[in-house]
Motif scaffolding. Structure first.
Motif: not given
Length: 798
Positions: A70, A72-73, A79, A81, A158, A161, A165, A210-211, A213-214
């Motif tokens: 991830s 996004l941590t 975090d 994620t 979160a 995102a 997804m 895949q998570v 990117e911010e």
């Protein structure tokens, strides 16, 4: 990945109803077509009167690349994620993890609102799961009115995102571009044929992706918020009214026994000879255990003493009453709070350490036309949550598991590790619901007690504190003496201002020998004074802690606001000006303030001054708003008075007006309270108003009745007959709160209403009676009438 459930309350909690004013959506009636299925959701597309049955998705049938870690941590707040916070089940249930403690402030609901809004979840499918104490969640300390402020951005990320997804998963399944898909209310649809896929159906496939990117996560515009800034019903209150949910006192474990502790009357007192024959003869009592004496600094250590273990709490209490213990005096045996108050006042009359300086206060004061001096005193206070501390501990070999009403499960875990010499990875801490806290339950000494006793007994042990335990052996709000001086010119304008503050710091509990206020405590209302006075100086004096000093709702802001806002009213009276007008004059023109530029070390509640500046325009605005609400300046009946106070704390701006009615004998009633708050972005206005009301009543209660005293190092008060809180019939008859709409980032709502309550009340009493109250409490636990000093407004000097 998405099917985790780490909560201690089975199944979490489910929302009871959708938000009021929920807009209609195309699939509003789809539940009528579910036909009892728990695995499939059938949607209906009305376009062309055609029907559509959702296909079942098998992610294993798709050729998907391996997802990387991830990205996004480390977003702002920690975090983000999605899998850390959100679990979507095939049924469509959306389980949102709350890592902060629920103690009546409705953090469960507000956290869910933030995530669900960006996720585009159906509110009636949202459930909350309480997180255990663990570093993976970042800061879990539920204090300082920081839960929303610290987590607003990352929880939005979160949720957004996860939504992206799910959209990507649908695009993969439909073999089309994600730009052709959109999500709303738990469904992903596409623009080609309006087909839909439910979140529950898409969850396993989304978990394989895949998570993002911010920078690629798109957050909603505020105008599009569905849940944020909406009066969503509480997720917890329906459960509480049905007797569901788990508070600290509710925990039950197989083969569990119960314990209470007899503690030394003084901090660092020791346990001498113990006679327990009569105790052991009481039916139900199993054994007694001598606990280790604490060493300085006390920190989160238990106070020592003797534990009585029994089959039930009542037997343990009776056994404790029968104990014969020779207590050995400790170093605080000579502590007398009355004598100490005089010592602090004397310290405040002497020059102290300069913590902020502007201009030349001494010279301007010497040349002033009119000079004012006043001293203010506030006593120790007890947090007194409705539910006193309770903790259950259970050992399994070298592994320890605890359930407790704690504000910070990570600090609890660390304290257990430090004091029991156990690897932290072998400790699990579950935060139950808290029946109130107000800072007391951020100190986990009672959990350490439970763990120590359980280790000796070899069974799960619940330790229960009684109200007497909490009042006599808690962590207390610091006692304080304040001295203020001001010089006025011929027009009554303040040209010089000195504030000296003296109090034992919280750090005295954690650092041996510490007796000087920290920068953080000075920044709670003293060094961030917003007055446009050309010559101004803030000083501090030293004072030793003789009891455990700890956090209480709004901390140092309480006595600083009481002194400063009361003194502002005194200056207005001396100048012959309206109190509200003079307060605005003191605040001055619209500007931002940086205490660091004038010699202070100002933490700003751990926020940057760039993101959260001190803005006098917002302070003046709430003064003007609340004045209109209360119709400031209206003619008052005999014995009635209005008082006003304004204060910035926890990055929020609060102005409060109190109306009092006082009889010639000093009997007091409060016909009304008006409050205006600017706390930036508000998640739930309903709950924010409740916090404003509760925080104000907490402040009024402390100002009228709250006083903890000590003799020979021991706290005198025991229970509500000698430690008073505001009763229902004494609460304000009317209470009006207005929330200022703001695009500023979220600030605090749990604590900021408390500080202006006491000075607004004192100023109202002065306007009703001509008596200026500078010493708290105003009535006291055993009184029924105001303690009114002679009717004079200050020690004016020609």
């Amino acid at each position: 990945m998405f099917l985790h459930d780490i909560g201690i309350i089975p199944g979490g909690t489910k929302s009871s109803s959708p938000p009021s004013g929920k807009p209609a959506i195309m699939n509003l009636s789809r539940r009528g077509f579910v036909a009892g299925s728990s695995l499939f959701v059938v949607g209906v597309a009305l376009v062309g009167c055609s029907s559509y049955e959702e296909p079942k998705i098998d992610p294993n049938a798709l050729d998907l690349p391996e997802a990387g870690p991830s990205p996004l941590t480390e977003v702002k707040g920690g975090d983000a994620t999605p899998a850390l916070w959100i679990a979507i089940e095939e049924s469509g249930a959306v389980k949102i993890t709350c890592h902060r403690s629920e103690m009546g402030q409705q953090v469960w609901t507000s956290m869910a609102q933030i995530v669900a809004d960006e996720l585009e979840a159906e509110w009636d499918k949202v459930e909350i799961v309480q997180a255990e104490g663990h570093e993976r969640y970042g800061d879990q300390n539920t204090d300082g009115s920081r839960s929303v402020r610290y987590n607003f951005h990352r929880l939005r990320i979160a949720g957004a995102a996860m939504k992206q997804m799910l959209i990507e998963a649908a695009a993969v399944f439909w073999n089309m571009e994600a730009s052709e898909c959109s999500a709303a209310q738990g469904l992903v649809s596409n623009s080609q044929n309006s087909d839909t896929l439910s979140y529950g159906n898409l969850a396993k496939l989304a978990a394989r992706l895949q998570v993002p990117e911010e920078a690629d996560v798109i957050l909603k515009e505020p105008r599009d918020w569905r849940y944020i800034d909406k009066e969503i019903p509480s997720l917890t209150i329906p459960l509480i009214t049905r007797g569901e949910g788990t508070f600290g006192i509710d925990v039950d474990r197989p083969d569990m026994v119960h314990a209470v502790v007899a503690r030394p009357p003084q901090l660092f007192g020791k346990t001498g000879a113990v006679g327990d024959a009569d105790t052991l003869a009481i039916p139900g009592v199993l054994q007694t255990i001598k606990l280790p004496d604490p060493i300085s600094p006390v920190g989160f250590q238990p106070l020592g003493g003797v534990a009585v273990v029994a089959t039930d709490t009542w037997a343990a209490i009776q056994g404790r009453n029968a104990l014969e213990i020779d207590w050995i005096d400790g170093p605080n045996a000579g502590y007398d709070s009355t004598t100490f108050a005089d010592q602090m006042k004397q310290t405040a009359r002497q020059s102290g350490a300069i913590r902020l300086k502007r201009g030349d206060m001494a010279s301007a004061f010497a040349n002033a036309t009119q000079k004012l001096e006043a001293e203010y005193y506030a006593p120790h206070l007890s947090q007194s949550p409705m539910e006193p501390p309770a903790a259950t501990a259970e050992w399994n070999g070298d592994k320890l598991e605890c359930w407790a009403c704690v504000q910070d499960p990570q600090a609890t875990r660390q304290a257990l590790s430090d004091q029991l010499k156990v690897d932290k990875e072998n400790i699990t801490v579950h935060a139950t619901w808290l029946g109130g806290a107000f800072g007391r339950k951020s100190k986990p000494d009672f959990v350490v007690e439970a763990a120590l006793i359980a280790k000796e007994v070899g069974k799960p042990v619940k330790v229960t504190w009684t109200r007497e335990d909490e009042v006599r052996h808690g962590y207390y709000h610091s006692v304080s003496a304040q001295r203020l001086e001001a010089g006025l010119d011929a027009d009554g304008k303040c040209t010089s201002y000195l504030h000296r503050t003296v109090f034992p710091p919280i750090a005295s509990t954690f650092v041996q020998g510490m007796d000087a206020p920290t920068d953080g405590e000075m920044g709670l209302g003293a060094t961030d004074v917003p007055f446009a006075i050309p010559n101004l100086q803030v000083e501090s004096g030293n004072a030793k802690g003789h009891v455990r000093i700890g956090w209480l709702r709004s901390v140092s802001n309480i006595y600083h606001a009481f002194a400063i806002q009361s003194f502002a009213a005194e200056m207005a009276h001396a100048a012959g000006k309206d109190q509200k007008d003079y307060l605005l004059e003191l605040i001055g023109s619209a500007r931002t303030i940086d205490p660091n530029a004038e010699g202070a070390t100002y933490p700003n509640y751990d926020a940057s001054l760039e993101e959260y500046p001190i803005e006098t325009s917002r302070l003046a605005n709430v003064v003007n708003i609340v004045s209109e609400m209360a119709k400031w300046g209206r003619k008052m009946p005999s014995g009635h008075g209005l008082g006003i106070a304004v204060h910035r704390s926890f990055l929020s701006y609060i102005a409060t007006i109190v109306e009092v009615a006082v009889t010639p004998e000093g009997a007091l009633t409060i016909p009304g309270v008006w409050l205006a708050v600017d706390a930036g972005t508000i998640i739930n206005p309903r709950h924010a108003r409740a916090q404003m009301e509760g925080g104000t009543i907490y402040g009024l209660s402390s100002a009228l009745f709250g006083e903890i005293t000590a003799e020979n190092g021991a706290v005198v008060q025991e229970n509500f007959p000698s430690w008073r809180v505001l009763r229902m019939g004494e609460a304000p008859r009317a209470f009006e709160v207005q929330i200022v709409k703001s695009n500023s980032p979220p600030a605090g709502v749990g604590e900021p209403a408390t500080p202006p309550a006491a000075p607004a009340l004192a100023n109202a009493i002065f306007n009703a009676t001509g008596h200026r109250i500078r010493t708290l409490p105003m009535i006291g636990a055993t009184g029924s009438r105001l303690i009114l000093p002679p009717a004079k407004t200050g020690q004016a000097k020609d």
